[in-house]
Scaffold this motif. Structure first.
Motif, short mmCIF file in Angstrom:
data_model
loop_
_atom_site.label_atom_id
_atom_site.label_comp_id
_atom_site.label_asym_id
_atom_site.label_seq_id
_atom_site.Cartn_x
_atom_site.Cartn_y
_atom_site.Cartn_z
N PRO A 47 6.44 1.74 1.76
CA PRO A 47 5.00 1.48 1.73
C PRO A 47 4.37 1.61 3.11
O PRO A 47 5.01 1.35 4.14
CB PRO A 47 4.92 0.03 1.22
CG PRO A 47 6.21 -0.23 0.54
CD PRO A 47 7.23 0.60 1.25
N GLU A 48 3.11 2.02 3.13
CA GLU A 48 2.37 2.12 4.39
C GLU A 48 2.17 0.74 5.00
O GLU A 48 2.30 0.56 6.22
CB GLU A 48 1.02 2.79 4.15
CG GLU A 48 1.10 4.24 3.74
CD GLU A 48 1.57 5.13 4.87
OE1 GLU A 48 1.26 4.83 6.04
OE2 GLU A 48 2.26 6.12 4.60
N PHE A 49 1.86 -0.24 4.17
CA PHE A 49 1.61 -1.60 4.65
C PHE A 49 2.21 -2.59 3.66
O PHE A 49 2.27 -2.32 2.46
CB PHE A 49 0.11 -1.89 4.81
CG PHE A 49 -0.60 -0.92 5.71
CD1 PHE A 49 -0.47 -0.99 7.09
CD2 PHE A 49 -1.40 0.08 5.18
CE1 PHE A 49 -1.12 -0.10 7.91
CE2 PHE A 49 -2.05 0.99 5.99
CZ PHE A 49 -1.90 0.90 7.36
N ARG A 50 2.64 -3.72 4.18
CA ARG A 50 3.09 -4.84 3.34
C ARG A 50 2.29 -6.08 3.70
O ARG A 50 2.20 -6.46 4.86
CB ARG A 50 4.58 -5.10 3.56
CG ARG A 50 5.13 -6.16 2.61
CD ARG A 50 6.61 -6.43 2.84
NE ARG A 50 6.85 -7.33 3.95
CZ ARG A 50 7.40 -6.99 5.10
NH1 ARG A 50 7.74 -5.73 5.31
NH2 ARG A 50 7.60 -7.87 6.06
N LEU A 51 1.68 -6.68 2.69
CA LEU A 51 0.86 -7.86 2.87
C LEU A 51 1.53 -9.04 2.16
O LEU A 51 2.04 -8.88 1.04
CB LEU A 51 -0.54 -7.63 2.31
CG LEU A 51 -1.20 -6.28 2.68
CD1 LEU A 51 -2.52 -6.12 1.95
CD2 LEU A 51 -1.40 -6.19 4.18
N GLU A 52 1.51 -10.19 2.78
CA GLU A 52 2.23 -11.35 2.25
C GLU A 52 1.30 -12.55 2.13
O GLU A 52 0.33 -12.68 2.88
CB GLU A 52 3.42 -11.70 3.15
CG GLU A 52 4.44 -10.59 3.30
CD GLU A 52 5.56 -10.97 4.26
OE1 GLU A 52 5.52 -12.13 4.78
OE2 GLU A 52 6.45 -10.14 4.52
N GLU A 53 1.65 -13.40 1.16
CA GLU A 53 0.93 -14.66 0.97
C GLU A 53 1.89 -15.66 0.32
O GLU A 53 2.75 -15.28 -0.48
CB GLU A 53 -0.32 -14.46 0.12
CG GLU A 53 -1.06 -15.72 -0.28
CD GLU A 53 -1.46 -16.60 0.90
OE1 GLU A 53 -1.69 -17.80 0.67
OE2 GLU A 53 -1.55 -16.09 2.04
N SER A 54 1.75 -16.93 0.67
CA SER A 54 2.67 -17.95 0.17
C SER A 54 2.55 -18.17 -1.33
O SER A 54 3.50 -18.59 -1.98
CB SER A 54 2.42 -19.28 0.91
OG SER A 54 1.07 -19.68 0.75
N SER A 55 1.39 -17.87 -1.90
CA SER A 55 1.18 -18.00 -3.35
C SER A 55 1.13 -16.61 -3.97
O SER A 55 0.71 -15.65 -3.33
CB SER A 55 -0.12 -18.76 -3.64
OG SER A 55 -0.40 -18.78 -5.02
N ARG A 56 1.56 -16.49 -5.23
CA ARG A 56 1.60 -15.17 -5.85
C ARG A 56 0.19 -14.60 -6.00
O ARG A 56 -0.77 -15.32 -6.27
CB ARG A 56 2.32 -15.22 -7.20
CG ARG A 56 1.65 -16.01 -8.31
CD ARG A 56 2.58 -15.99 -9.53
NE ARG A 56 2.06 -16.77 -10.63
CZ ARG A 56 1.37 -16.27 -11.64
NH1 ARG A 56 1.08 -14.98 -11.66
NH2 ARG A 56 0.96 -17.04 -12.64
N ILE A 57 0.09 -13.30 -5.83
CA ILE A 57 -1.19 -12.61 -5.86
C ILE A 57 -1.56 -12.29 -7.31
O ILE A 57 -0.77 -11.71 -8.05
CB ILE A 57 -1.13 -11.33 -5.02
CG1 ILE A 57 -0.92 -11.70 -3.54
CG2 ILE A 57 -2.38 -10.49 -5.18
CD1 ILE A 57 -0.74 -10.51 -2.63
N VAL A 101 0.86 -1.18 0.00
CA VAL A 101 0.00 0.00 0.00
C VAL A 101 0.90 1.22 0.00
O VAL A 101 1.62 1.48 0.97
CB VAL A 101 -0.95 0.01 1.23
CG1 VAL A 101 -1.79 1.28 1.22
CG2 VAL A 101 -1.84 -1.22 1.20
N TRP A 102 0.85 1.99 -1.10
CA TRP A 102 1.68 3.18 -1.26
C TRP A 102 0.88 4.44 -0.93
O TRP A 102 -0.34 4.46 -1.10
CB TRP A 102 2.21 3.28 -2.69
CG TRP A 102 3.06 2.14 -3.14
CD1 TRP A 102 2.67 1.07 -3.88
CD2 TRP A 102 4.45 1.94 -2.86
NE1 TRP A 102 3.72 0.22 -4.10
CE2 TRP A 102 4.83 0.73 -3.47
CE3 TRP A 102 5.40 2.67 -2.15
CZ2 TRP A 102 6.13 0.24 -3.41
CZ3 TRP A 102 6.70 2.19 -2.08
CH2 TRP A 102 7.05 0.98 -2.71
N ASN A 103 1.59 5.48 -0.48
CA ASN A 103 0.96 6.75 -0.12
C ASN A 103 1.42 7.81 -1.11
O ASN A 103 2.61 8.14 -1.19
CB ASN A 103 1.33 7.15 1.30
CG ASN A 103 0.47 8.29 1.83
OD1 ASN A 103 0.03 9.15 1.08
ND2 ASN A 103 0.22 8.29 3.13
#
Length: 522
Positions: free
Chosen positions: A221-231, A211-213
């Motif tokens: 980035p304001e927030f970094r979200l992660e997941e084991s599989s590509r988004i 999440v960029w501002n």
């Protein structure tokens, strides 16, 4: 009075006189002390002189003894006070040292890894970073009485301008930008979903969303979200300012909450026969504040409807049996949607009613459909029946859901795959398109339907492909994601981005004129 007579002087016994020792004693007079009525506060002319003038001893020959005694008593009292102050300070330092305890190595590591410390460190470091990155933008020598500085203003012939780009060396560089979305609550926040990086560390996740501002372009980035599989798709959840939803290549639906101090999802679906088992390229929240759902479509054509806060299983499923890659809903219509597929077609789908599933087919492309977007602008004239599609066949086509199966018009001129096309959110006749060569086009159909109004190549990089384009809600800015993990921010000149009052009526005439174009051109 008795007079002496000769008989009295003469006596029968003679008087014997002699010398006696005399002792002399000196008794000093009573001392009188008088004070001067003037102020006794020392002045800048000298403390000693003021003391001597303010206190006088009326004692003849006394030599100022009382004055010296008063001075000695004052000095003694000052020394005692200083000693008490030193003792008090020493006591406070001892108490402070007693309160400070040196942590052991294990205690320090536990403190640094605690959730509260991590949250504090994240917030404070972000504030410091914002301050540092925005320092250069502040001009201390600006003169508001002088002429306006036009160095940042658009030139009269300049249609678009790239202002900056968002990229993070570890988390985005080298990844494909798969999805973009602007926050409906904070218009300066931009969500970007990324695929995997072939050269990333083994410990890094395959899928990342940042999440960029826009207000702090030089910050992290304001927030970094992660997941084991590509988004493969992601968006802000309308009606929930803290939630973000995304689809993954393995078929999971993930839900992140930025109030939780962790990067992984707070909820995710399971891979089962009741949900998705193929990549989810479409995910969108539809409905109203009191009644809304999440719609997702996977590559095998399965459409699932979910309750946002309950992803254990979908509340309903619909089999479209089409290789869907993109989806869009007409303005203020939550029952029907348009999808684009790899079989070179677009389809009109009904979610509810007596007849659900595919209702109409739109076919004219000779390559896979890469994007579909329904007209989003409300105004004096309703254009919600119109939608755009882009394709590998180097074209963008305009359609009407009321007039299948042929397009209203075909826009040509590109020499490579067109990967995305999006209507302006404020101008009824304006749309943007990006292609595999790094070319960005703006089409104002009220001005010209044969050639784009403005064309630019963002950067002269080898093999730079523009994957996604999204308009900011104000209509003055677009975000463009590429195949190298960069998000480019492009400002649009107001004379092009903002509509005049007659644009809607002119677009009605433009659409009618395009419909009269010979069918063989489409």
């Amino acid at each position: 009075m008795i007079e002496s007579t000769p008989s009295m002087i003469t006596s029968s016994k003679a008087i014997s006189l002699g010398f006696s020792k005399v002792a002399q004693t000196s008794i000093p007079p009573k001392e009188h002390i008088a004070y001067n009525k003037e102020t006794q506060t020392p002045t800048e002319h000298g403390d000693r002189e003021d003391e001597e003038d303010s206190l006088s001893v009326d004692t003849p020959g006394g030599g100022g003894r009382v004055q010296r005694e008063v001075q000695a008593a004052s000095a003694l009292a000052a020394e005692d006070m200083a000693k008490v102050t030193r003792d008090e300070r020493a006591g406070e330092e001892q108490k402070k040292e007693a309160r400070i305890r040196i942590l052991t190595e294990q205690e320090r590591e536990e403190l640094e890894m605690s959730e509260g410390f991590q949250l504090f460190l994240s917030r404070t470091s972000r504030v410091v970073e914002r301050t540092v990155t925005t320092r250069d933008a502040l001009d201390s020598f600006i003169d508001y009485r002088a002429d306006a500085d036009k160095k940042d203003a658009f030139d009269s012939k300049e249609a678009v301008r790239v202002t900056h780009k968002f990229v993070e060396e570890r988390w985005s560089l080298g990844r494909i930008v798969a999805s973009l979305d602007w926050s409906p609550f904070h218009p300066e926040l931009l969500l970007a979903g990324y695929g995997e990086n072939q050269q990333m560390a083994s410990s890094d996740p395959d899928g990342v969303a940042l999440v960029w501002n826009l207000n702090f372009p030089g910050a992290s980035p304001e927030f970094r979200l992660e997941e084991s599989s590509r988004i493969t798709s992601c968006c802000f959840v309308r009606f929930h300012p803290h939630l973000i939803v995304g689809g993954t290549y393995l078929g999971r639906i993930c839900l992140w909450d930025n109030r939780v101090n962790k990067h992984t999802p707070v909820q995710r679906t399971t891979i089962s026969s009741n949900a998705h088992t193929y990549p989810v390229f479409c995910a969108q929240v539809v409905g109203t504040q009191n009644a809304h759902n999440l719609i997702s479509i996977s590559d095998d054509g399965r459409m699932c409807t979910w309750t946002v806060d309950m992803l254990a299983k979908p509340i309903e499923t619909l089999e479209l049996q089409k290789p869907v890659k993109s989806m869009s809903l007409p303005l203020n219509d939550y029952n029907q949607l348009v999808v684009g597929a790899d079989d070179n077609r677009a389809y009109l789908v009904h979610r509810h009613g007596s007849k659900t599933g595919v209702q109409s087919t739109f076919e004219s492309h000779t390559g896979p459909v890469t994007s579909v977007h329904c007209h989003p602008v409300s105004g004096p004239v309703d254009f919600s029946n119109l939608f755009l599609t882009s394709s590998f066949d180097y074209t963008v086509k305009l359609w009407s859901v009321k007039e299948p199966p042929k397009p209203v018009y075909t826009f040509e001129g590109n020499i490579d795959y067109i990967l995305d096309a999006q209507w302006s959110p404020v101008h009824p006749a304006l749309f943007a398109a990006v292609d595999l060569q790094g070319r960005f086009d703006l089409w104002n159909l009220n001005n010209d339907t044969e050639m784009p109004t403005a064309t630019t190549w963002l950067e002269k990089q080898a093999n730079l492909a523009l994957k996604r384009v999204r308009w900011m809600p104000s209509g003055n800015t677009v975000a463009i994601g590429d195949n190298k993990g960069q998000v480019h921010i492009v400002d649009i000149n107001e004379h092009l981005s903002q509509p005049r009052g007659d644009e809607w009526n002119k677009f009605v005439q433009t659409v009618q004129k395009m419909k009269t174009t010979p069918s063989w051109l489409n």
